[in-house]
Write an enzyme that holds these catalytic residues in place. Sequence first.
Site, short mmCIF file in Angstrom:
data_model
loop_
_atom_site.label_atom_id
_atom_site.label_comp_id
_atom_site.label_asym_id
_atom_site.label_seq_id
_atom_site.Cartn_x
_atom_site.Cartn_y
_atom_site.Cartn_z
N GLU B 44 0.83 -1.21 0.00
CA GLU B 44 0.00 0.00 0.00
C GLU B 44 0.87 1.26 0.00
O GLU B 44 1.85 1.36 0.72
CB GLU B 44 -0.85 -0.03 1.28
CG GLU B 44 -1.83 1.11 1.42
CD GLU B 44 -2.72 0.96 2.67
OE1 GLU B 44 -2.45 0.05 3.50
OE2 GLU B 44 -3.69 1.73 2.81
N LYS B 129 -9.16 3.04 -2.63
CA LYS B 129 -9.53 2.27 -1.44
C LYS B 129 -10.91 2.69 -0.95
O LYS B 129 -11.19 3.89 -0.82
CB LYS B 129 -8.48 2.56 -0.37
CG LYS B 129 -8.56 1.78 0.92
CD LYS B 129 -7.39 2.21 1.84
CE LYS B 129 -7.29 1.42 3.11
NZ LYS B 129 -6.15 1.88 3.94
N CYS B 165 -5.80 -3.14 1.81
CA CYS B 165 -5.75 -3.24 3.28
C CYS B 165 -7.11 -3.28 3.97
O CYS B 165 -7.75 -4.31 4.01
CB CYS B 165 -4.87 -2.12 3.83
SG CYS B 165 -4.12 -2.51 5.43
N LYS B 198 -0.90 -10.08 15.59
CA LYS B 198 -1.69 -9.60 14.46
C LYS B 198 -1.56 -10.50 13.24
O LYS B 198 -2.48 -10.57 12.42
CB LYS B 198 -1.29 -8.17 14.11
CG LYS B 198 -2.36 -7.43 13.34
CD LYS B 198 -2.09 -5.95 13.34
CE LYS B 198 -3.07 -5.17 12.52
NZ LYS B 198 -2.58 -3.78 12.34
N SER B 307 22.30 2.54 33.60
CA SER B 307 22.19 2.60 35.06
C SER B 307 22.60 1.30 35.72
O SER B 307 22.71 1.22 36.93
CB SER B 307 20.75 2.91 35.44
OG SER B 307 19.92 1.79 35.11
N GLY B 308 22.76 0.25 34.91
CA GLY B 308 22.93 -1.08 35.48
C GLY B 308 21.60 -1.80 35.64
O GLY B 308 21.56 -2.99 35.91
N GLY B 309 20.50 -1.07 35.44
CA GLY B 309 19.18 -1.67 35.58
C GLY B 309 18.74 -2.38 34.30
O GLY B 309 19.41 -2.31 33.26
N ASN B 382 14.59 14.27 41.89
CA ASN B 382 14.40 14.61 40.49
C ASN B 382 15.58 15.40 39.93
O ASN B 382 15.92 15.26 38.75
CB ASN B 382 13.12 15.43 40.31
CG ASN B 382 11.87 14.56 40.39
OD1 ASN B 382 11.95 13.34 40.26
ND2 ASN B 382 10.74 15.18 40.60
#
Lengths: 558, 558
Positions: B44, B129, B165, B198, B307-309, B382
């Site tokens: 498409e 379409k 589609c 899907k 961060s190591g995370g 923060n």
Amino acid sequence: MPHARVALAQIDTRVGDVAANAQAVLAWARRAADAGADVVVFPEMTLTGYPIEDLALRASFRRGAEEALQRTAAALAEGGLGDLAVLVGTVGERSVTPVHEPHAPEGPRRPTNQAVLLQHGEVQARYNKHHLPNYGVFDEYRIFAPGGDLMVIDVRGRRVGVVICEDIWQDGGPVSQMDEAEVSLLVVLNASPYEEGKGHQRVELAARRAHEVEAPVAYVNLVGAQDDLVFDGGSFVIATDGRVLTSAPQFEEHLLVWDLLDDDDAPATGELARTLDPDEEVYQALVAGLRGYVRKNGFRSVLLGLSGGIDSALVAAIAADAIGGENVVGVSMPSVWSSDHSKDDAEDLAKRIGADYRVQPIKPMVDAFDGELALEGIAAENLQARIRGVILMAISNREGHLVIAPGNKSELATGYTTIYDAGSIGGFAPIKDVDKSRVWQLARWRNNAALDAGELPPIPESSITKPPSAELRPGQVDQDSLPPYDLLDEVLDAYVENAEGRPELLARGFDPAIVDKVLALVDRAEWKRRQYPLGTKVTALAFGRDRRLPITTAWREA
Amino acid sequence: MPHARVALAQIDTRVGDVAANAQAVLAWARRAADAGADVVVFPEMTLTGYPIEDLALRASFRRGAEEALQRTAAALAEGGLGDLAVLVGTVGERSVTPVHEPHAPEGPRRPTNQAVLLQHGEVQARYNKHHLPNYGVFDEYRIFAPGGDLMVIDVRGRRVGVVICEDIWQDGGPVSQMDEAEVSLLVVLNASPYEEGKGHQRVELAARRAHEVEAPVAYVNLVGAQDDLVFDGGSFVIATDGRVLTSAPQFEEHLLVWDLLDDDDAPATGELARTLDPDEEVYQALVAGLRGYVRKNGFRSVLLGLSGGIDSALVAAIAADAIGGENVVGVSMPSVWSSDHSKDDAEDLAKRIGADYRVQPIKPMVDAFDGELALEGIAAENLQARIRGVILMAISNREGHLVIAPGNKSELATGYTTIYDAGSIGGFAPIKDVDKSRVWQLARWRNNAALDAGELPPIPESSITKPPSAELRPGQVDQDSLPPYDLLDEVLDAYVENAEGRPELLARGFDPAIVDKVLALVDRAEWKRRQYPLGTKVTALAFGRDRRLPITTAWREA
């Protein structure tokens, strides 16, 4: 035949607050009854607020709205208002057309955008909007199914047609059938967002429809702000010959009362609102947009950086007009490149509007970063700008103010901003849809309005007259990087608002080098615009849901 | 009757790059001809890329696409490919339905989403379409007008129906008329965005349509990434009895060739692509999404905080798979609260993937801010996080890397993020549609895949097994503030993806206190999500244009 008295309740609703909106309907219905009205008409989607976006697709939300509707019908009657015909808007539970959704193969069915007649303690009739706007800022085809039937109600023996907003913007549809329905009046429930000059469009359109249906049109509009939209009210009644018979002011709640006389009599006239001049109208829209965002999101105060420049000065003045200067916190964050006049202008402005003024030099933080990272050129300039952003967010976290971003539309268009700096962060960007040329105009208008009222102009004259500069390096001015703003704004207007291509721009006589530069800047800045805070739409095409373009695109105008 | 050879060209197009897309059509048409094909079908909107959003409304863009189309028709013939039937998609200039636009009263008319048959050096036929998706991520009703006619082309004497589609997702419409048209094959041009599972939906749907039209269905899908969407390819041909006759792999360009035999013969079969397991499929989608964004936006390298995370580790692994570990810059930015294991894990990860690894402690900058601003609690936490954001942006400005944000969907849903920190800034957020539970699953899958291939697993085991923490204060872990992630993700799935209300959530047996907490967090975080970078959609409902909700809303589930 007795006259029918019609009240248009131009009220400010809150998206999602069905209980408060229902209370407002009761209170304004009482005012209408006290004024002797037979029918009171509220704006589109009164009970739910507007626009509700994907809340429409949530079953629990629709149930909540329907319960509020039924309670309101009962409460009106219990309050002795059962005889009054009350036309409110809400989301209709009724599903009309199936909609395909891949993740829900059986599909929820879309609800409708509905007008409901409440009378004698009950829901008497429902009308489903036919025409669903799905352009510009609107996504109604996404969330609603169209209706197909007409609504004509009886008010003191008179036939009154009812339609909703977009229904009168489209030729054909329910309005074209109202002629045969022989109505004596057509009422229109609206939630028509403000943009400059739209009032004239509405009046012209309503005049055409009045002529078509051979009856006056009563147009009631929502007032107040919702995210990026401001609804300016300005409700009116118009005669078949195009005369405005009565009109309500813009930007405030109002009950407009008008008598529908016999069809053969000359129509009644009533109060007429003062027409605002264009700068005043845009300025009031910006004030209403910021005030609505602050109040409806539970803030009491706003915080912004004051550079001494025109953008932050105008935004601070708007904020002072919206929520009171004492609720505006302005922080001057001078660097080593900041001029004395900048600091003086910032302080002067803060004094004039009565803001909470603070000074926080950024040198210690700049030095700390410089000691760790070797930065030069743009990287060093942006660092200073972003440190200011961190300072504002820290103060906001500590004290709870809403951070507002003072970036203007010309900057946002060209990407002439440092993403995450003090001009780009926060929850709301009051002048993001105002180009730089207009920023100066509005500042001058505001100062003149103060002089006319015998007050001190809020904005220091030198903030208006000096050449704009980000002051991130010695001697820097905006025009080192950008064409003169008057020229830039003309090119932007053609390219962004009118979606013209390069050939059309050249045909207007713009210099090809400037056109190419501006188009490249605009196309490259889409990613920054996507992360920019919400701000009030005042033009026909604002950045945001009004202009949906890919970030990733290789299309270049040639 | 001779067999007709059909080629499905599953290619990666670029939005806006009509010249490059036209070149790709020529190159793949040649490959199809070399394989003996009589017809080649492209995805498409081949020439324009997909989705083009409001570019469709720009006249200069439509002119550019039409010129490319005409040039392609001529170039095919000049290249000796004039006999090959070439089906491409583009934007149609033809206006069908007027659309109301307030700022352009005479109205541009919407163009169409078009399939075009090129043969013998000319445009032979055009199909518009019929069904325009306008839900989820789609806004096609905004930019296109629907078509109304059928397209049936002749390929070696066989009747071949052509649709686009969404035409096969809706009952009725052109497909329901193909039965009477007595086609021997239905081809479908698609740009169907990836979401988990899907592929099965597409196959089931195509099977139903094949049964309806009593002919095989050839489904060609776009492949590659565009902003938040990944197109996974996976083109296939399906028989009337629901058997997949041949299929192409996901996530790569491919030419799938298949013979249409006589109607009375058993249908031909061909190559079958390996089916990916769900974790592999999602991981590959994330790799494709990031790779597409990086390449199509002209970047060569990415930059992120390590961060190591687990989040930054997974994102770094994805980035290494997408563009090569040597093009990944990872910066460890320890604070005084960072644990030794975090720093070790970050370094270990960087070594495993071959990243450019750097360490930049934040203490000097934190001290500079602390010396100027009195910050405690959340504001102080923060601040550390935002200093990391400033460092990354400074390095990006200096060196030109794309900053990527490693935030996950659970964080984004609950607002458990510091806006403008190293987890929230940049141009792309690879795992923003992946919830925390899935983050761990994908990390384990990736490591196991490495082990299976005899390679070193990219992600350190301790990044997977340790309790998640932002490490912004001593001993902090995520579960101080949030319910356990497995429970949180279940509630989020019901509330966000299924749009269930509070009563439905309680009926599932969730604890009311947890439900109320989670719903309040989600509702309050909308403003942060709006400013978050783009990232790859992999679920049925991603944050972004898939879920459009007001920031300002008083609706609370009760």
